[in-house]
Design an enzyme around this catalytic site. Structure first.
Site, PDB file in Angstrom:
ATOM      1  N   HIS A 165       2.360  49.713   2.407  1.00 15.71           N
ATOM      2  CA  HIS A 165       2.363  51.057   1.817  1.00 15.71           C
ATOM      3  C   HIS A 165       1.993  51.048   0.329  1.00 15.71           C
ATOM      4  O   HIS A 165       1.685  52.097  -0.241  1.00 15.71           O
ATOM      5  CB  HIS A 165       3.732  51.710   2.005  1.00 15.71           C
ATOM      6  CG  HIS A 165       3.660  53.168   2.351  1.00 15.71           C
ATOM      7  ND1 HIS A 165       2.767  54.037   1.754  1.00 15.71           N
ATOM      8  CD2 HIS A 165       4.355  53.922   3.234  1.00 15.71           C
ATOM      9  CE1 HIS A 165       2.936  55.254   2.243  1.00 15.71           C
ATOM     10  NE2 HIS A 165       3.879  55.212   3.151  1.00 15.71           N
ATOM     11  N   ASP A 392     -11.511  59.343  18.708  1.00 17.92           N
ATOM     12  CA  ASP A 392     -12.106  58.939  19.977  1.00 17.92           C
ATOM     13  C   ASP A 392     -12.916  57.662  19.764  1.00 17.92           C
ATOM     14  O   ASP A 392     -13.925  57.669  19.064  1.00 17.92           O
ATOM     15  CB  ASP A 392     -13.002  60.072  20.504  1.00 17.92           C
ATOM     16  CG  ASP A 392     -13.527  59.817  21.901  1.00 17.92           C
ATOM     17  OD1 ASP A 392     -13.509  58.650  22.344  1.00 17.92           O
ATOM     18  OD2 ASP A 392     -13.965  60.781  22.546  1.00 17.92           O
TER      19      ASP A 392
END
Length: 451
Positions: A165, A392
């Site tokens: 992070h 996708d």
């Protein structure tokens, strides 16, 4: 691995361009360094299973190499330097092209229907579908900054990741994930604009920042504290577009019309509903203070503002505070307005003050338990503004999104856009008794569905 998940292979994927001459060195800001002891964040997407002739693993690895060429910081490593003159340490990201780790796993006995429980519960075995549930940001000195796990199921595929992070936040990592999916689906590196690093550094602070050695060392786990903590469960609460519209209307009808802060947003209304409902069942005395911690994106709040999709970590954790009595007695509108005020108060001056104060008095965000075992705090992470259902890879869009077990404490709420337009899903990690009470709470369920 466990939970029916078997590790097939582990490999390092490097950027397709192996020439790292003139490689970038990224200095870390107080916002980054405050997360030194923070667990790697984990997210994942569930897909239908592609046809066998898709060459799933090979295509994912090849496209990942191309994506890492664009998102090159994820292929770097954290570097720790000792400052002998004042007995401190410093950190920076060396974009050396070392690569990201890629795990290929199988869970042949697990089906999509096992994963997606009709009552909204999150099965315990799902934690094994995520990589590296014990990495902390400081470990980036010796481990990759990004780890991918692809788990092939009976009738589906789960693609998950964990990342350091200090290097990136949700905006950056979902941007990377979208680019990777686009490359995989098209079979080539499409015309992607060069990565724009956040480029935000506070004037008057020398980089690299010197921090005490004690703040850079990983603390040992506290078995005594862990053994006394009640069992938590994870549950998915679904807010339909109609649910959200009703909550927003209810909250704004309760807000004083003379207040000039503006209209309570849909997200603020949902967050306030979760905050009030959870605290109502957390057995916290009415005089005690309770906290709603938010992760705020600062890109458009600093001066001058950064590009909305600039790469890096530009988030800040801040808290709305109220007594339990105020929260429960003053209504949804009042609670939502406290969150509204908090968000609006995050200005360039706040950003500067936090950074300056942190450098003077280094204080890292410790993941895990702490005072949160009191049940007085909720933490709202992720965002329904992140587009997750357009990823996708070439054989179909995702059918579900999940957060992994890292940084999970009772009261942790991960908010995602729902699969139906205008909806929001809340993945809640709560004490078992709180979950049980919420599922029997008519007032709470009036605006929520678990199916």
């Amino acid at each position: 691995m466990a939970g029916g998940v078997v590790l097939v292979s582990s490999s390092i994927i490097q950027p397709v361009n192996s020439n790292q001459s003139g490689r970038t060195k990224i200095h870390l800001t107080p916002y980054d360094l405050s997360l030194l002891q923070f667990d790697y964040a984990q997210r994942g997407l569930l897909f239908p299973k592609p046809d066998p002739d898709f060459n799933l693993i090979s295509r994912l690895k090849t496209s990942l190499s191309l994506a890492l060429d664009i998102y090159f910081p994820f292929a770097g490593r954290l570097v720790k330097t000792e400052n002998l003159e004042d007995e401190t340490v410093s950190f920076y990201i060396d974009c050396d092209g070392s690569g990201a780790r890629f795990l290929h796993a199988e869970a042949e006995s697990v089906s999509v229907s096992d994963f997606l429980q009709p009552d909204g519960s999150v099965p315990d075995f799902t934690k094994h579908f995520f990589p590296a549930d014990d990495f902390k940001s400081v470990d980036g000195v010796t481990v990759p900054l990004l780890v991918i796990q692809v788990t092939e199921m009976k009738d589906g595929v789960f693609i998950s990741y964990c990342y350091n992070h200090m290097v990136a936040d949700g905006v950056s990592v979902w941007g990377f994930f979208h680019t990777w999916s686009m490359i995989c689906s098209t079979g080539s590196g499409f015309n992607h604009k060069p990565l724009v690093l956040k480029g935000w550094f506070l004037e008057g602070i020398d980089y690299p920042i010197h921090i005490p050695v004690s703040e850079s060392e990983r603390p040992p786990p506290s078995r005594e504290v862990l053994s006394s903590v009640p069992i938590t469960k994870e549950w998915i609460f679904h807010f339909t577009e109609e649910n959200i519209s009703d909550l927003k209307a209810k909250a704004n009808s309760e807000v004083d019309s003379s207040d000039d802060l503006g209209i309570v947003s849909s997200l603020q209304a949902v967050s306030a509903h979760m905050w009030r409902s959870i605290i109502r069942h957390s057995c916290v005395c009415r005089e005690q203070e309770t906290y709603c911690k938010l992760v705020v994106d600062l890109r458009q709040r600093v001066t001058p503002p950064l590009e909305k999709d600039s790469f890096g970590n530009m988030v800040y954790i801040t808290s709305a505070t109220a007594t339990v009595e105020e929260l429960l007695d003053r209504g949804l509108g009042w609670a939502a307005l406290q969150i509204n005020k908090l968000v609006r108060s995050q200005t360039n001056e706040n950003c500067k003050s936090f950074a300056e104060d942190w450098v003077r008095n280094v204080k890292n965000v410790k993941s895990g338990l702490g005072s949160r075992v009191d049940g007085d705090t909720i933490v709202i992470a992720s965002s329904p503004r992140f587009e997750v259902y357009n990823k996708d890879f070439g054989w179909g869009k995702p059918i579900a999104v999940r957060a992994g077990p890292s940084n999970s404490i009772s009261g942790k709420l991960n908010l995602f856009t729902g699969i139906n337009e205008g909806s929001i899903d809340v993945q809640a990690n709560l004490w078992s008794d709180v979950i049980t009470n919420l599922l029997a709470d008519v007032e709470f369920l009036e605006h929520v569905t678990t199916a």
